[in-house]
Design a protein around this motif. Structure first.
Motif, PDB file in Angstrom:
ATOM      1  N   GLN A 124      54.853  32.463  46.181  1.00 51.21           N
ATOM      2  CA  GLN A 124      54.997  32.859  44.800  1.00 51.21           C
ATOM      3  C   GLN A 124      54.584  31.781  43.805  1.00 51.21           C
ATOM      4  OE1 GLN A 124      55.358  35.349  43.114  1.00 51.21           O
ATOM      5  NE2 GLN A 124      56.907  36.790  43.778  1.00 51.21           N
ATOM      6  N   THR A 125      54.541  32.204  42.548  1.00 53.90           N
ATOM      7  CA  THR A 125      54.547  31.282  41.421  1.00 53.90           C
ATOM      8  C   THR A 125      55.791  31.601  40.602  1.00 53.90           C
ATOM      9  OG1 THR A 125      53.326  32.730  39.885  1.00 53.90           O
ATOM     10  CG2 THR A 125      52.019  31.286  41.336  1.00 53.90           C
ATOM     11  N   GLN A 126      56.294  30.614  39.911  1.00 47.60           N
ATOM     12  CA  GLN A 126      57.494  30.812  39.104  1.00 47.60           C
ATOM     13  C   GLN A 126      57.270  31.888  38.039  1.00 47.60           C
ATOM     14  OE1 GLN A 126      59.306  27.209  37.655  1.00 47.60           O
ATOM     15  NE2 GLN A 126      60.244  28.220  35.917  1.00 47.60           N
ATOM     16  N   GLY A 147      65.777  40.457  29.881  1.00 48.05           N
ATOM     17  CA  GLY A 147      65.320  39.088  29.725  1.00 48.05           C
ATOM     18  C   GLY A 147      65.578  38.296  30.993  1.00 48.05           C
ATOM     19  N   VAL A 148      64.598  37.517  31.402  1.00 47.83           N
ATOM     20  CA  VAL A 148      64.731  36.678  32.599  1.00 47.83           C
ATOM     21  C   VAL A 148      64.219  35.281  32.259  1.00 47.83           C
ATOM     22  CG1 VAL A 148      64.052  36.316  35.001  1.00 47.83           C
ATOM     23  CG2 VAL A 148      64.392  38.647  34.146  1.00 47.83           C
ATOM     24  N   VAL A 149      65.044  34.282  32.499  1.00 51.23           N
ATOM     25  CA  VAL A 149      64.632  32.887  32.331  1.00 51.23           C
ATOM     26  C   VAL A 149      64.827  32.166  33.654  1.00 51.23           C
ATOM     27  CG1 VAL A 149      65.207  30.669  31.254  1.00 51.23           C
ATOM     28  CG2 VAL A 149      65.062  32.732  29.845  1.00 51.23           C
ATOM     29  N   VAL A 170      60.421  25.638  32.839  1.00 54.37           N
ATOM     30  CA  VAL A 170      61.182  26.796  32.354  1.00 54.37           C
ATOM     31  C   VAL A 170      60.209  27.894  31.957  1.00 54.37           C
ATOM     32  CG1 VAL A 170      62.858  27.633  30.660  1.00 54.37           C
ATOM     33  CG2 VAL A 170      63.019  25.284  31.521  1.00 54.37           C
ATOM     34  N   THR A 171      60.447  29.116  32.460  1.00 55.38           N
ATOM     35  CA  THR A 171      59.623  30.272  32.114  1.00 55.38           C
ATOM     36  C   THR A 171      60.520  31.414  31.679  1.00 55.38           C
ATOM     37  OG1 THR A 171      59.621  31.000  34.430  1.00 55.38           O
ATOM     38  CG2 THR A 171      57.760  29.658  33.700  1.00 55.38           C
TER      39      THR A 171
END
Length: 202
Positions: A124-126, A147-149, A170-171
């Motif tokens: 994966q990628t973040q 919302g997802v952080v 942080v994404t």
């Protein structure tokens, strides 16, 4: 105890086993070393676990329950996340924070963590994990916004390359009213901030 059982060419894992043995040899080690002779088998078993998300679907883990309308935001913080970088097969790890605004249905609390694992237990990628978790909730659950952080550390940049240990990436991924309505977005980000301030690190 190391095994002295010969490698069976008819075993479905034969090709992968020989590949791992060659990697060990290319690193300058002896695959017949007692500490390494069973490493291919152990690695392949671990790799199967690390990538088990490919055998799962988001729909299969999102069990839903009726909930009152206008019940407010559901927020879950500090969900541990562990994955393998698609670019280097190096681990990255950290915390996920998820919020959604139900519209008649909610998911079981443990299902949010399971949903994260469905996508994290892949190569994966973040950025992709956050988007996939957000899309799964928004598409499969009756909700007005999601919302997802994610906040993660990456071995691919801590143990090699620039070697900046402790760097935190942080994404965010926002869907529905979390993206379009400032009040909803602000409430979600305020809850994330509380969670981040309360976390003791990753």
């Amino acid at each position: 105890m190391p095994t002295d059982k010969p490698i069976d060419p008819d075993d479905p894992s034969y090709t992968a086993t020989m590949f791992v043995r060659q990697l060990i040899r290319d690193a300058g080690a002896d695959p017949e070393d007692p500490d390494l002779i069973d490493t291919p088998k152990r690695f392949l078993k671990a790799f199967e676990f690390w990538t088990q998300g490919y055998a799962q679907t988001s729909r299969s883990v999102l069990r839903m329950f009726e909930a009152p309308k206008d019940g407010g935001m559901v927020f879950q913080a500090n969900i541990p996340i562990w994955s393998l970088c698609a670019h280097h097969l190096a681990p990255f790890w950290g915390l996920a924070h998820i919020g959604y605004i139900p519209d008649g249905k909610v998911v079981g609390l443990s299902k949010l963590a399971r949903l994260v694992d469905v996508f994290a237990r892949r190569l994966q990628t973040q950025e992709n994990i956050g988007c996939q978790v957000a899309d799964a909730l928004f598409d499969h659950v009756d909700c007005e916004g999601v919302g997802v952080v994610l906040q993660c550390r990456h071995a691919c940049m801590e143990s090699r390359g620039v070697q900046k240990s402790g760097t935190l990436t942080v994404t965010s991924a926002l869907r529905g009213v979390m993206r379009t309505e400032a009040d909803c977005r602000a409430e979600f980000m305020a809850l994330v901030n509380v969670a981040v301030q309360g976390a003791k690190g990753v």
